[in-house]
Scaffold this active site. Structure first.
Site, PDB file in Angstrom:
ATOM      1  N   SER A  47      34.941  57.829 -15.102  1.00  0.00           N
ATOM      2  CA  SER A  47      34.227  57.756 -13.829  1.00  0.00           C
ATOM      3  C   SER A  47      34.073  59.150 -13.234  1.00  0.00           C
ATOM      4  O   SER A  47      33.047  59.466 -12.630  1.00  0.00           O
ATOM      5  CB  SER A  47      34.990  56.856 -12.844  1.00  0.00           C
ATOM      6  OG  SER A  47      35.073  55.545 -13.336  1.00  0.00           O
ATOM      7  N   ARG A  97      41.637  55.879 -24.371  1.00  0.00           N
ATOM      8  CA  ARG A  97      40.623  56.801 -24.867  1.00  0.00           C
ATOM      9  C   ARG A  97      41.224  57.785 -25.864  1.00  0.00           C
ATOM     10  O   ARG A  97      40.947  57.762 -27.037  1.00  0.00           O
ATOM     11  CB  ARG A  97      39.972  57.559 -23.713  1.00  0.00           C
ATOM     12  CG  ARG A  97      38.884  56.780 -23.037  1.00  0.00           C
ATOM     13  CD  ARG A  97      38.545  57.333 -21.697  1.00  0.00           C
ATOM     14  NE  ARG A  97      39.701  57.292 -20.816  1.00  0.00           N
ATOM     15  CZ  ARG A  97      39.649  57.500 -19.521  1.00  0.00           C
ATOM     16  NH1 ARG A  97      38.509  57.791 -18.946  1.00  0.00           N
ATOM     17  NH2 ARG A  97      40.728  57.428 -18.776  1.00  0.00           N
ATOM     18  N   LYS A 154      45.054  57.943  -6.024  1.00  0.00           N
ATOM     19  CA  LYS A 154      44.096  59.001  -6.322  1.00  0.00           C
ATOM     20  C   LYS A 154      43.409  59.451  -5.040  1.00  0.00           C
ATOM     21  O   LYS A 154      43.486  58.789  -4.013  1.00  0.00           O
ATOM     22  CB  LYS A 154      43.042  58.474  -7.298  1.00  0.00           C
ATOM     23  CG  LYS A 154      43.581  58.237  -8.692  1.00  0.00           C
ATOM     24  CD  LYS A 154      42.461  57.873  -9.629  1.00  0.00           C
ATOM     25  CE  LYS A 154      42.963  57.766 -11.056  1.00  0.00           C
ATOM     26  NZ  LYS A 154      41.905  57.355 -11.972  1.00  0.00           N
TER      27      LYS A 154
END
Ligand code: ADP
Length: 168
Positions: free
Chosen positions: A129, A91, A41
């Site tokens: 986040s 999620r 990332k």
């Protein structure tokens, strides 16, 4: 003794992560949180050390949880900790494709290591986040999204970078 590993970037740890940590710690004798160093990332907001420290502070009252950083192959880290279970949080459907792909590829290289998914609590289903960082950047109070110890560090980090607006 049953040991599981919960890997992630944790940039920073959120209450969604914390919920998964508490629940996994109830299922296993010991939970190792593995903070990823070699993330593909974009550059994380918090350094590896900062992410580890924030997690250690957040889990200090859960006796069977430890926090470590790692790089290299996840399955190697898992085996080195005498574990064969990877914990991941799920999620929404958006997580599913990539999580399934990761779980399957990990099983290709390490057939004895399995991935266990815990579904997110509805309260945190929207939380990531990235969302926390985005909100905090624009001065939104994120106290309901992160463990208490993360708040001052987030404010300090963003003010050092001079990108916080509005918040006090
Ligand atoms: P990664 O960069 O490896 O996805 P993250 O720190 O973003 O690491 O997430 C680590 C794990 O926690 C992942 O399994 C992710 O799906 C899960 N997770 C992240 N946010 C939440 C949340 N709000 N509720 C439940 N699980 C979550």
């Amino acid at each position: 003794m049953s040991i599981a590993v919960y890997p992630g970037s944790f940039d920073p740890v959120t209450l969604g992560h914390f919920d998964i940590i508490k629940r996994a710690a109830q299922i296993f004798d010991h939970l190792v949180i593995g903070v990823l160093n070699n993330s593909d990332k974009k550059t994380p907001l918090f350094s590896l050390d900062e992410r580890v420290i924030m997690l250690k502070e957040a889990v200090k009252d859960i006796p069977n949880v430890s926090v470590e950083s790692f790089d290299g192959l996840l399955v190697d880290f898992v085996k080195s900790r005498h574990s064969n279970v990877i914990i991941r949080g799920l999620r929404a459907l958006a997580d599913f494709d990539i999580e399934l792909q990761m779980a399957q590829s990990n099983r290709m290289v390490a057939p004895d290591v399995d991935t266990l998914f815990l579904s997110t609590s509805l309260d945190y289903a929207f939380l990531s986040s990235s969302i926390v960082k985005e909100y905090a950047k624009y001065g939104v109070d994120v106290k309901d999204f992160v463990p208490g110890n993360v708040l001052p560090r987030l404010k300090e980090k963003l003010s050092k970078m001079s990108i916080t607006t509005g918040g006090n």
